[in-house]
Design an enzyme around this catalytic site. Sequence first.
Site: not given
Ligand code: 13P
Length: 344
Positions: A179, A224
């Site tokens: 991510e 992600k």
């Molecule tokens: P949000 O969808 O609230 O951005 O959170 C997703 C997430 O896991 C961020 O690391």
Amino acid sequence: MTETLETIAQKMVAPGKGILAADESSGTIKKRLDSIKVENTEANRRDYREMLFRATDAMKNHISGVILYDETLRQRANDGTSLVEIIAASGAVPGIKVDTGAKALSGRTAKIEKVTEGLDGLRERLKEYHGLGARFAKWRAVITIADGCPTWNCIKANAHGLARYAVLCQEAGIVPIVEPEVLMDGEHSTHDIDRCYEVTEWTLKTTFQELYDAGVKLEGMVLKPNMVIPGQKSARPASATEIAEKTIKCFRATVPVAVPGIAFLSGGQSDQQATENLQVMNAMGPLPWKLTFSYGRALQAAALAAWGGKSENAAAGQRAFSHRAKMNGLAAAGKWSKVLEKAA
Ligand code: 13P
């Protein structure tokens, strides 16, 4: 039989399903509970999350995996069943956040830029998490857009951390969610969709180079990312079509087709905006990867408000969660519409 990384990754991006991000640290969940005036105790955190995981319709039909925080992975429901068992019984894959947070990056931009920590002892922690039932993990890096930022130093350090984390996960039989989040918040009116495009492209190019250098198997991971979207203070709004076109263009230029799926974060978008943007992208298919959701706020906000910390509101909380899960599941399949949203 142990499932391969590829099998787990495919399950996480199964058609019409997506991931529930419920891995808020105890500090972040405090902000969420404060918003409904509920005290941040271990029991309240448990009750809230148990309510979500017991929403059988949503969990069975629209949720492929749940990202947990360390405390939740070890918690038991009121009746003694472990929360991990409740998730697994619904058919969703339990996952775990393993980074220890984004910390100030020392150097010239220390007041603005961050680097994600958590590599120390990670090999041992992953082994324990696997034993506790986790089959995928998450590590979030944040990239901030500001004057002179991001710097190459910040992008490189975060991409390197993601790659070292991802390869350790795969060694432990755990699928890494990689991510790298280009934040949509920021003070700059010049932080428009094109600036986001530029920074997202740079971040993803660098991340995939680091993943390659570390020997990460792309077939056994899930990306992600943020959508390519204007900053919250941008002077130039963008339509869902522009967001979808630019996001897909950016991914086509940076994300290898060996990656099975891309599961977006919501990042501060409204519930419906996050759903609509995902829908418009999937309607532009066919695409080389599955495109789905891994939302935190955009899946939970309505449920949190409907629950309000009262056990008698559990069913209302579950209904609100099920509705958002269903809408996002439809968007992941390219079948959502404003009419369906209203019909519910
Ligand atoms: P949000 O969808 O609230 O951005 O959170 C997703 C997430 O896991 C961020 O690391």
